[in-house]
Write a protein that holds these residues in place. Sequence first.
Motif, mmCIF file in Angstrom:
data_model
loop_
_atom_site.group_PDB
_atom_site.id
_atom_site.type_symbol
_atom_site.label_atom_id
_atom_site.label_comp_id
_atom_site.label_asym_id
_atom_site.label_seq_id
_atom_site.Cartn_x
_atom_site.Cartn_y
_atom_site.Cartn_z
ATOM 1 N N LEU A 162 1.185 -0.722 0.130
ATOM 2 C CA LEU A 162 -0.001 -0.122 0.355
ATOM 3 C C LEU A 162 0.633 1.201 0.113
ATOM 4 C CD1 LEU A 162 -3.299 -0.742 2.525
ATOM 5 C CD2 LEU A 162 -2.861 -0.769 0.391
ATOM 6 N N ALA A 165 2.702 1.555 -3.089
ATOM 7 C CA ALA A 165 1.535 1.891 -4.570
ATOM 8 C C ALA A 165 0.991 3.918 -4.173
ATOM 9 C CB ALA A 165 0.308 1.138 -3.935
ATOM 10 N N ARG A 167 3.703 5.791 -2.782
ATOM 11 C CA ARG A 167 5.194 6.338 -3.849
ATOM 12 C C ARG A 167 4.642 6.528 -5.552
ATOM 13 N NH1 ARG A 167 8.773 4.154 0.342
ATOM 14 N NH2 ARG A 167 8.033 4.610 1.399
ATOM 15 N N LEU A 168 4.273 5.581 -5.828
ATOM 16 C CA LEU A 168 3.758 4.992 -6.927
ATOM 17 C C LEU A 168 3.078 6.385 -7.667
ATOM 18 C CD1 LEU A 168 4.635 1.541 -8.058
ATOM 19 C CD2 LEU A 168 5.766 3.072 -8.908
ATOM 20 N N ASP A 169 1.955 6.272 -6.530
ATOM 21 C CA ASP A 169 0.808 7.310 -6.861
ATOM 22 C C ASP A 169 1.265 8.817 -6.783
ATOM 23 O OD1 ASP A 169 -1.436 5.549 -7.463
ATOM 24 O OD2 ASP A 169 -1.896 5.441 -5.659
ATOM 25 N N GLY A 170 2.314 8.931 -6.631
ATOM 26 C CA GLY A 170 2.615 10.591 -6.363
ATOM 27 C C GLY A 170 2.614 11.490 -5.047
ATOM 28 N N LEU A 171 2.231 10.615 -3.522
ATOM 29 C CA LEU A 171 2.381 10.397 -2.067
ATOM 30 C C LEU A 171 4.244 11.346 -2.216
ATOM 31 C CD1 LEU A 171 -0.942 10.146 -3.277
ATOM 32 C CD2 LEU A 171 -1.125 9.412 -0.477
ATOM 33 N N GLN A 175 2.230 13.179 3.244
ATOM 34 C CA GLN A 175 0.793 12.594 2.206
ATOM 35 C C GLN A 175 0.389 11.187 2.837
ATOM 36 O OE1 GLN A 175 1.195 14.427 -1.706
ATOM 37 N NE2 GLN A 175 0.338 15.275 -1.102
ATOM 38 N N ILE A 180 -2.467 7.682 4.242
ATOM 39 C CA ILE A 180 -2.684 6.212 4.149
ATOM 40 C C ILE A 180 -2.625 5.850 6.019
ATOM 41 C CG2 ILE A 180 -2.152 3.971 3.127
ATOM 42 C CD1 ILE A 180 -2.852 5.705 1.287
ATOM 43 N N LEU A 184 -5.970 4.318 7.817
ATOM 44 C CA LEU A 184 -5.530 2.653 7.776
ATOM 45 C C LEU A 184 -5.654 2.658 9.850
ATOM 46 C CD1 LEU A 184 -4.607 1.895 5.062
ATOM 47 C CD2 LEU A 184 -6.949 2.314 5.928
ATOM 48 N N PRO B 72 10.178 7.714 -7.820
ATOM 49 C CA PRO B 72 9.314 6.970 -8.255
ATOM 50 C C PRO B 72 7.801 7.359 -9.122
ATOM 51 C CG PRO B 72 9.635 5.693 -6.157
ATOM 52 C CD PRO B 72 10.345 6.852 -6.426
ATOM 53 N N ARG B 73 7.793 8.191 -8.802
ATOM 54 C CA ARG B 73 6.391 9.161 -9.036
ATOM 55 C C ARG B 73 6.787 9.834 -10.015
ATOM 56 N NH1 ARG B 73 5.354 14.278 -4.972
ATOM 57 N NH2 ARG B 73 7.464 14.175 -3.609
ATOM 58 N N VAL B 77 6.009 5.385 -14.417
ATOM 59 C CA VAL B 77 5.429 4.529 -14.566
ATOM 60 C C VAL B 77 4.308 3.712 -13.612
ATOM 61 C CG1 VAL B 77 7.607 3.177 -15.273
ATOM 62 C CG2 VAL B 77 7.281 2.745 -12.430
ATOM 63 N N LEU B 86 -5.083 -2.327 -2.631
ATOM 64 C CA LEU B 86 -6.310 -1.119 -2.961
ATOM 65 C C LEU B 86 -6.371 -0.322 -1.190
ATOM 66 C CD1 LEU B 86 -8.835 -3.311 -4.734
ATOM 67 C CD2 LEU B 86 -6.896 -1.611 -6.049
ATOM 68 N N TYR B 87 -6.996 1.234 -1.249
ATOM 69 C CA TYR B 87 -6.668 1.197 -0.152
ATOM 70 C C TYR B 87 -8.101 1.133 0.639
ATOM 71 C CZ TYR B 87 -3.092 3.984 -2.944
ATOM 72 O OH TYR B 87 -1.374 4.511 -3.607
ATOM 73 N N MET B 90 -10.799 3.651 1.531
ATOM 74 C CA MET B 90 -11.361 4.566 -0.069
ATOM 75 C C MET B 90 -12.540 3.483 -1.192
ATOM 76 S SD MET B 90 -8.228 6.102 -1.166
ATOM 77 C CE MET B 90 -7.615 7.097 -0.040
ATOM 78 N N PHE B 98 -7.077 8.041 -7.446
ATOM 79 C CA PHE B 98 -6.847 8.751 -5.984
ATOM 80 C C PHE B 98 -5.014 9.088 -6.747
ATOM 81 C CE2 PHE B 98 -3.658 8.133 -2.530
ATOM 82 C CZ PHE B 98 -4.089 8.652 -1.533
ATOM 83 N N SER B 99 -4.932 8.584 -7.578
ATOM 84 C CA SER B 99 -3.569 8.797 -7.833
ATOM 85 C C SER B 99 -3.529 10.204 -9.158
ATOM 86 C CB SER B 99 -2.371 8.094 -8.923
ATOM 87 O OG SER B 99 -2.832 7.648 -10.013
ATOM 88 N N TYR B 102 -3.654 13.329 -6.957
ATOM 89 C CA TYR B 102 -1.390 13.818 -6.596
ATOM 90 C C TYR B 102 -1.526 14.179 -7.599
ATOM 91 C CZ TYR B 102 -3.949 13.147 -2.124
ATOM 92 O OH TYR B 102 -4.419 12.948 -1.022
ATOM 93 N N ARG B 103 -2.351 14.837 -8.836
ATOM 94 C CA ARG B 103 -1.168 14.700 -10.014
ATOM 95 C C ARG B 103 -1.920 16.128 -9.961
ATOM 96 N NH1 ARG B 103 2.645 10.791 -11.396
ATOM 97 N NH2 ARG B 103 2.552 9.107 -10.021
ATOM 98 N N ARG B 146 -6.879 0.837 -11.728
ATOM 99 C CA ARG B 146 -5.740 2.310 -11.140
ATOM 100 C C ARG B 146 -4.385 2.576 -12.220
ATOM 101 N NH1 ARG B 146 -4.855 1.843 -4.771
ATOM 102 N NH2 ARG B 146 -3.128 -0.190 -6.370
ATOM 103 N N ARG B 150 -3.969 6.496 -14.976
ATOM 104 C CA ARG B 150 -2.574 7.285 -15.233
ATOM 105 C C ARG B 150 -2.156 7.435 -16.425
ATOM 106 N NH1 ARG B 150 1.275 5.290 -10.771
ATOM 107 N NH2 ARG B 150 2.290 6.572 -12.984
#
Lengths: 270, 359
Positions: A162, A165, A167-171, A175, A180, A184, B72-73, B77, B86-87, B90, B98-99, B102-103, B146, B150
């Motif tokens: 999680l 994920a 981190r890859l989502d850009g947080l 954040q 997250i 949780l 990474p962000r 990728v 999955l969160y 949410m 979600f992603s 934040y973009r 998800r 992107r």
Amino acid sequence: MSLRSRIFTHAILISVCFFMLLPIYWVIKTSVSGENLFVYPPSIIPADPNMFYYVEAWYTVDFVQLFSNSFLIATLVVIVNLVLNAMAGYALTKHFPGKSLVMSFLLMSMMIPFHATIIPAYLLTAELGLLNSKLGIALPALSHIVCILLFKSNFEAVPSSLIQAARLDGLSEWQILTKIMIPLSKPAVATNIILSFIWSWNEFLWPLIVVRSPDQQTMPLGLVSFLASFEDTTGSLYAFCVLVVLPSMLVFLLAQKDFIRGLTSGATKG
Amino acid sequence: MATVSFRALVKAYGDLEVVHGINLDVEDGEFVVLVGPSGCGKSTSLRMLAGLEDTSGGDILINEKVVNEVAPRDRDVAMVFQDYALYPHMSVFENMAFSLRYRKTPKAEITTRVMEAADILGLEPLLQRRPKQLSGGQRQRVAMGRAIVRKPQVFLFDEPLSNLDAKLRGSMRLEMKKLHRRLGVTTLYVTHDQIEAMTLADRVVVMNNGHIDQVGTPDEVYKSPKTLFVAGFIGSPTMNVLPAIRDADGSVRVGGADGFSIDRSDIPEDAPQNLVFGIRPEEVFVGETILDDKGPVVTAIVDVVEAQGPDTLVFASLGGHDLTIRTRPDVKVKAGDAVQVQLNISRSHLFNKETGRTL
């Protein structure tokens, strides 16, 4: 579980509850009746219940001042505890050089009673110019190691995928913590709120040392001055006690479900 | 879309090196599957590409740009994890959006993109549900959704089907293949399941012990394995392997005294004496499937017969060595029978016993 063993368990639990709740009931009963504890024969039901002693307690001391002082300090303590403990707990889930040293330092700190550090704490607070202020009263309670460890164990239970994920989502790390990890870890948040609120609300010794003027006094200090000012105060004293205890009981009742989950998860994943 | 390259990529944890300088070029829009047993370094390589692990040496290039130090962000990728990641707090919609939030994607575009992805994956009725209210297959689709919203340059899949039951895995494989054809995004997919690798990949990368043993199309790695490991790992049941000894006259003796000889004068002279003979189960014939000119016929003792419906597997013993035969269901053999088996030599392989490499 068979019916017989269920009855047996319930009988034990009910009798334990009875003995635990009896003093609380007695305090409430006295606060509405003013009956002396040593009246013979003792009565279970108050003879003429009324709110007179509450009104008396309210007007005898500056209740609003005491309550708002305690409430402001407790609110500050709860908020700062949440932020600092969650941040520290999250940091402790990571690997970094000297982590075990930090952990041992934290655990060792838990073994030193607060009373042993009260003089340096006083000197530090004085250096900062915070004596006789709300911030000065709150200062030593702004972070609790138990709550840091509680957050740490809750955060460790969040699957690492999680976080990756996110981190890859850009947080950012901040954040990830706020969006997250904390959502949780509701049990840890609830436990943190309850413990820091109750500890701050009930703290007596530290405010006694730090506070000089009556306008900075908290509820427990008010209780002492209440005791000192009057002689025959049974009803009002008990009414005041109820008023002192009520907010922390309310906070506990509001979050008790998550609190119990928080404590057990802390115990098993510790 | 993008190309992806590994240049002498190394990963070490302290003194333990787990990826030993691998090189790989993935073309734009290609579906490449990294396959290998647990601990072979395939997931680690993928995670290095995602930026979730630091590299210990070498370079990772996305679109010819070295991204070793890129967060990474910022690599553009998207990754689908084995446990879907999955969160839980949410809804499906929020998970997918979600992603983008934040973009700094405009709200209207977020909704459009999520609805598009939901439409592709058939998720519209589930958008308001929480992950725990979904089945495994639905969660898998949300995880893919998800990634899709992107519109990344590269898709990364880390064993995404391994938590599903066999039937669902089959249908999800098909959906993923269709999705790749539709979106055409460069995809790297990690699995230990060689069937997934064979069915999904444009090219398969077989990894073993931190090395790449072979890169090729599914057909190439199946029909022309470069190493004994690839030969054994790809294909189910695995390739039959029998000990073989090269004679001075260019012939090779397979399976010891009860075995047979084949003429392999094409083998280089410096090849070692000790070899391994490999042949796929479907290239061994039994009973009426034996043809005149396919290869030597020898006697084997049948141990077990497994009728699998479309074909039958015969597990036999040839001179004390195990021999698996895939044959037609109408070929009647039973356990204990001594049967004539024929080996299709033109489809057989010889490996250097020491290095494990094909000759």
